[in-house]
Design an enzyme around this catalytic site. Structure first.
Site, PDB file in Angstrom:
ATOM      1  N   SER A  54      -7.750   3.833   8.963  1.00  0.00           N
ATOM      2  CA  SER A  54      -8.451   3.745   7.680  1.00  0.00           C
ATOM      3  C   SER A  54      -7.703   2.811   6.736  1.00  0.00           C
ATOM      4  O   SER A  54      -8.279   1.880   6.152  1.00  0.00           O
ATOM      5  CB  SER A  54      -8.576   5.131   7.051  1.00  0.00           C
ATOM      6  OG  SER A  54      -9.120   5.061   5.745  1.00  0.00           O
TER       7      SER A  54
ATOM      8  N   HIS B 258       0.844  -1.196   0.000  1.00  0.00           N
ATOM      9  CA  HIS B 258       0.000   0.000   0.000  1.00  0.00           C
ATOM     10  C   HIS B 258       0.877   1.243   0.000  1.00  0.00           C
ATOM     11  O   HIS B 258       1.823   1.342   0.776  1.00  0.00           O
ATOM     12  CB  HIS B 258      -0.913   0.052   1.221  1.00  0.00           C
ATOM     13  CG  HIS B 258      -1.752   1.296   1.268  1.00  0.00           C
ATOM     14  ND1 HIS B 258      -2.920   1.418   0.549  1.00  0.00           N
ATOM     15  CD2 HIS B 258      -1.569   2.478   1.904  1.00  0.00           C
ATOM     16  CE1 HIS B 258      -3.426   2.621   0.751  1.00  0.00           C
ATOM     17  NE2 HIS B 258      -2.623   3.292   1.568  1.00  0.00           N
TER      18      HIS B 258
ATOM     19  N   ARG C  32     -14.817  12.439   6.784  1.00  0.00           N
ATOM     20  CA  ARG C  32     -13.575  13.156   7.091  1.00  0.00           C
ATOM     21  C   ARG C  32     -13.185  14.096   5.961  1.00  0.00           C
ATOM     22  O   ARG C  32     -12.665  15.197   6.180  1.00  0.00           O
ATOM     23  CB  ARG C  32     -12.444  12.155   7.355  1.00  0.00           C
ATOM     24  CG  ARG C  32     -12.565  11.415   8.682  1.00  0.00           C
ATOM     25  CD  ARG C  32     -11.657  10.204   8.723  1.00  0.00           C
ATOM     26  NE  ARG C  32     -10.290  10.578   8.425  1.00  0.00           N
ATOM     27  CZ  ARG C  32      -9.431   9.803   7.764  1.00  0.00           C
ATOM     28  NH1 ARG C  32      -9.811   8.615   7.315  1.00  0.00           N
ATOM     29  NH2 ARG C  32      -8.207  10.223   7.541  1.00  0.00           N
TER      30      ARG C  32
ATOM     31  N   LYS D  18      -8.711  -1.697   6.050  1.00  0.00           N
ATOM     32  CA  LYS D  18      -8.948  -2.292   4.724  1.00  0.00           C
ATOM     33  C   LYS D  18      -7.897  -3.351   4.415  1.00  0.00           C
ATOM     34  O   LYS D  18      -8.218  -4.416   3.887  1.00  0.00           O
ATOM     35  CB  LYS D  18      -8.933  -1.200   3.642  1.00  0.00           C
ATOM     36  CG  LYS D  18     -10.098  -0.225   3.735  1.00  0.00           C
ATOM     37  CD  LYS D  18     -10.112   0.725   2.572  1.00  0.00           C
ATOM     38  CE  LYS D  18      -8.976   1.709   2.616  1.00  0.00           C
ATOM     39  NZ  LYS D  18      -9.315   3.052   2.996  1.00  0.00           N
TER      40      LYS D  18
ATOM     41  N   ASP E 239     -15.276   2.185   7.386  1.00  0.00           N
ATOM     42  CA  ASP E 239     -14.223   3.074   6.890  1.00  0.00           C
ATOM     43  C   ASP E 239     -14.700   3.885   5.694  1.00  0.00           C
ATOM     44  O   ASP E 239     -14.409   5.071   5.591  1.00  0.00           O
ATOM     45  CB  ASP E 239     -12.980   2.281   6.510  1.00  0.00           C
ATOM     46  CG  ASP E 239     -11.929   3.184   5.903  1.00  0.00           C
ATOM     47  OD1 ASP E 239     -11.415   4.055   6.625  1.00  0.00           O
ATOM     48  OD2 ASP E 239     -11.644   3.053   4.698  1.00  0.00           O
TER      49      ASP E 239
END
Length: 426
Positions: free
Chosen positions: A183, A82, A168, A187, A161
């Site tokens: 967050s 990620h 947000r 995931k 989320d």
């Protein structure tokens, strides 16, 4: 238990209990806690922070709000990566098939771009026929056929989320490190991967503008992954200048294919290989070949072609091209000392490569091509950037974004090393 009690506890710098966190996440997901109440709680968290136990509880509560994927039927370890996002960050595209070619399965659930940072799915959708939305069974089929899959997360994955992220985004609470970390990690843990490598970007084109904040975020996410039983490591990498020479959807696909063909910009190749080695090590895979070799011998390209075809795409199709181009020239002769990543990303966005809202369309061919990088010698009047767009009216605002983007001097300016640090579990 009620929302006001939880809001007051964090407003007054208190520590939320596990029961409070479980209740508020569940109630918000069901619609029993109103958006304005969750907005107040998110602002209190941004201002007063959370400790490690609170962040872990918050993350686990969001994971439990939906399904958790299971790759135990696969006969090889899984590895995921990620990135926190940047300008020209197309690394997922060559990285997923590269790691697959070296012996690990890569279930890569990705997202779309928003603002000046590009999204992996937007880039992949520049390939004619390619599909981002797959069922769990289809994902498994692509993994078995190609070793890697890049697709959108299903609606059942961490729905808390998705709802909180949208809130947000419109309430000025995106910058909270506890909320960013939970967050991302809710995931990634829900995806079910056995190991995870995080690429935490640092610099003007990244969400984290300085190394201390990036390190705090990385350490928080590594701890969350480790506590959840996912082997997790993070690299802090530079985003003070764009990555590679292409910024924009089809342009970045083209550059990624160059990397898979054994060429491409040196910084993209270096980071792709480094992340591949980290992913294989985290997955415990004794690779049959080194990632650098897999780029040169064609096996990574073979995995790419299988992956694209398995998701309905044509790996041989011509990529979209923008209808119009414009050249931005170097302002003086000397060494290019600075090329600001945020400014280039903003220009690409204004050319049509990005979106202001999640529902906005993007132009596949729009973007910016760099003809020089910081440290290169340039001559006054030589092409520095080429702007690509389908609508000529966009050029003026893109050029405006680039007004202070570059500097030319007598010697190379200071810039961050490509890989700044490596963060592992304490």
């Amino acid at each position: 238990m009620d929302a006001i009690e939880v809001i007051r506890a964090k407003r007054d710098r208190g520590e939320l209990t596990t029961e409070q966190i479980d209740w508020v996440i569940g109630a918000y997901t069901r619609g029993d806690v109103a958006d304005e109440q969750m907005s107040a709680l998110a602002m209190a968290i941004l201002l007063n922070g959370m400790n490690r136990r609170e962040i872990a509880d918050w993350t686990q509560a969001m994971i439990r709000s939906g399904e958790r994927m299971d790759w135990s039927r696969l006969d090889r370890p899984t590895a995921d990566k990620h990135s926190t996002g940047g300008v020209g960050d197309k690394i997922t595209l060559p990285l997923a098939p590269l790691v697959a070619a070296c012996g690990a399965y890569v279930p890569q659930l990705s997202g779309r771009g928003l603002g000046h940072t590009g999204g992996t799915l937007d880039k992949m959708e520049a390939i004619p026929g390619w599909r981002a939305s797959l069922s769990n069974d289809e994902m498994l089929g692509v993994l078995r056929a190609a070793g890697a899959v890049v697709c959108a997360a299903g609606s059942g994955l961490a729905p808390a989320d998705k709802k909180l992220y949208a809130l947000r985004d419109v309430t000025g609470t995106v910058e909270s490190i506890p909320l960013i970390a939970s967050s991302i990690m809710s995931k990634k843990i829900a995806e079910g991967t056995g190991s995870l490598v995080l690429d935490v970007k640092v610099g003007s084109g990244a969400f984290m503008k300085n190394v201390p904040d990036a390190r705090e975020l990385a350490e928080t996410m590594v701890a969350l992954g480790t506590d959840a039983g996912v082997r997790t490591v993070a690299l802090l990498t530079a985003m003070d200048r764009p990555l590679g020479r292409a910024v924009g959807n089809a342009l970045e696909v083209e550059e990624s294919v160059e990397v898979l063909a054994g060429g491409g910009p040196a910084d993209v190749v270096e980071l792709t290989v480094r992340l591949a080695r980290e992913m294989l090590a985290a997955a415990g895979v004794s690779a049959s070949k080194d990632p650098e070799t897999a780029l040169k011998d064609g096996s990574a390209m073979d995995a790419w072609r299988r992956m694209i075809a398995a998701q309905g795409g044509d790996p041989d199709a011509l990529l979209p091209r923008a209808a119009e181009t414009m050249t931005v020239e170097a302002p003086a002769s000397g060494v290019l000392t600075r090329l600001d990543a945020y400014a280039v990303g903003l220009a690409a966005w204004r050319l049509g490569a990005g979106r202001a809202r999640k529902e906005d369309p993007v132009s596949a061919g729009a973007g910016v091509v760099l003809h020089a990088k910081p440290g290169d010698l340039v001559r006054a009047g030589q092409p520095l950037l080429t702007l690509h767009t389908d609508e000529t009216w966009r050029f003026d605002r893109a050029v405006e974004a680039l007004e202070d983007a570059c500097a030319v001097g007598e010697a190379s300016g200071e810039q961050l090393p490509l890989v700044i640090d490596r963060i592992t579990a304490a």
